[in-house]
Design a protein around this motif. Sequence first.
Motif, PDB file in Angstrom:
ATOM      1  N   ALA A  21     -15.325   2.516 -12.372  1.00 46.96           N
ATOM      2  CA  ALA A  21     -14.267   2.959 -11.461  1.00 46.96           C
ATOM      3  C   ALA A  21     -12.918   2.942 -12.181  1.00 46.96           C
ATOM      4  N   HIS A  79     -14.676   8.278  -5.365  1.00 44.70           N
ATOM      5  CA  HIS A  79     -15.326   6.986  -5.577  1.00 44.70           C
ATOM      6  C   HIS A  79     -16.804   7.001  -5.209  1.00 44.70           C
ATOM      7  N   LYS A 120      -9.727  -0.806  -4.906  1.00 43.94           N
ATOM      8  CA  LYS A 120     -10.620   0.258  -4.447  1.00 43.94           C
ATOM      9  C   LYS A 120     -12.080  -0.072  -4.721  1.00 43.94           C
ATOM     10  N   MET A 121     -12.396  -0.285  -5.974  1.00 43.54           N
ATOM     11  CA  MET A 121     -13.772  -0.504  -6.400  1.00 43.54           C
ATOM     12  C   MET A 121     -13.700  -1.310  -7.692  1.00 43.54           C
ATOM     13  N   GLY A 158       0.772  -1.226   0.000  1.00 48.57           N
ATOM     14  CA  GLY A 158       0.000   0.000   0.000  1.00 48.57           C
ATOM     15  C   GLY A 158       0.809   1.285   0.000  1.00 48.57           C
ATOM     16  N   GLN A 166     -10.510   6.085 -12.715  1.00 52.88           N
ATOM     17  CA  GLN A 166      -9.137   6.018 -12.205  1.00 52.88           C
ATOM     18  C   GLN A 166      -8.132   6.243 -13.334  1.00 52.88           C
ATOM     19  N   ASN A 193      -6.016  -2.272  -7.905  1.00 47.55           N
ATOM     20  CA  ASN A 193      -5.792  -1.409  -6.744  1.00 47.55           C
ATOM     21  C   ASN A 193      -6.745  -1.709  -5.587  1.00 47.55           C
TER      22      ASN A 193
END
Length: 117
Positions: free
Chosen positions: A23, A44, A17-18, A2, A27, A15
Amino acid sequence: DGQIIPNVYCIGDANGKMMLAHAASAQGISAVENIVGREHVVNHDAVPAACFTHPEIAMVGPTEEHAIERAEKEGWELGKSQGNFRANSKALAEGEGNGIAKVLYNKGTGKVVAVHI
């Protein structure tokens, strides 16, 4: 682990995230903006999601539970407006009267926090 590595960008599922195509697209745009020197951070909460099941579901923003937690943490009151599809003549004509549309918002500012269908 991270850690941020200068000039290395990670978009999409990698990554964590979503994991949605919308997404990844947002991104990717953000990565390019940052590469060319225009600081950009993806919000997000503004990325829509949909599941093409039957019935279909869609959302943008946090879940109601997360919105409640955020409101309590940040000190504002969460409002909710909800309507049923059975009140929509087009939905009834198509035999799809089951379902709801829900809007979560900040009562103090009127700002929409999330929409769920």
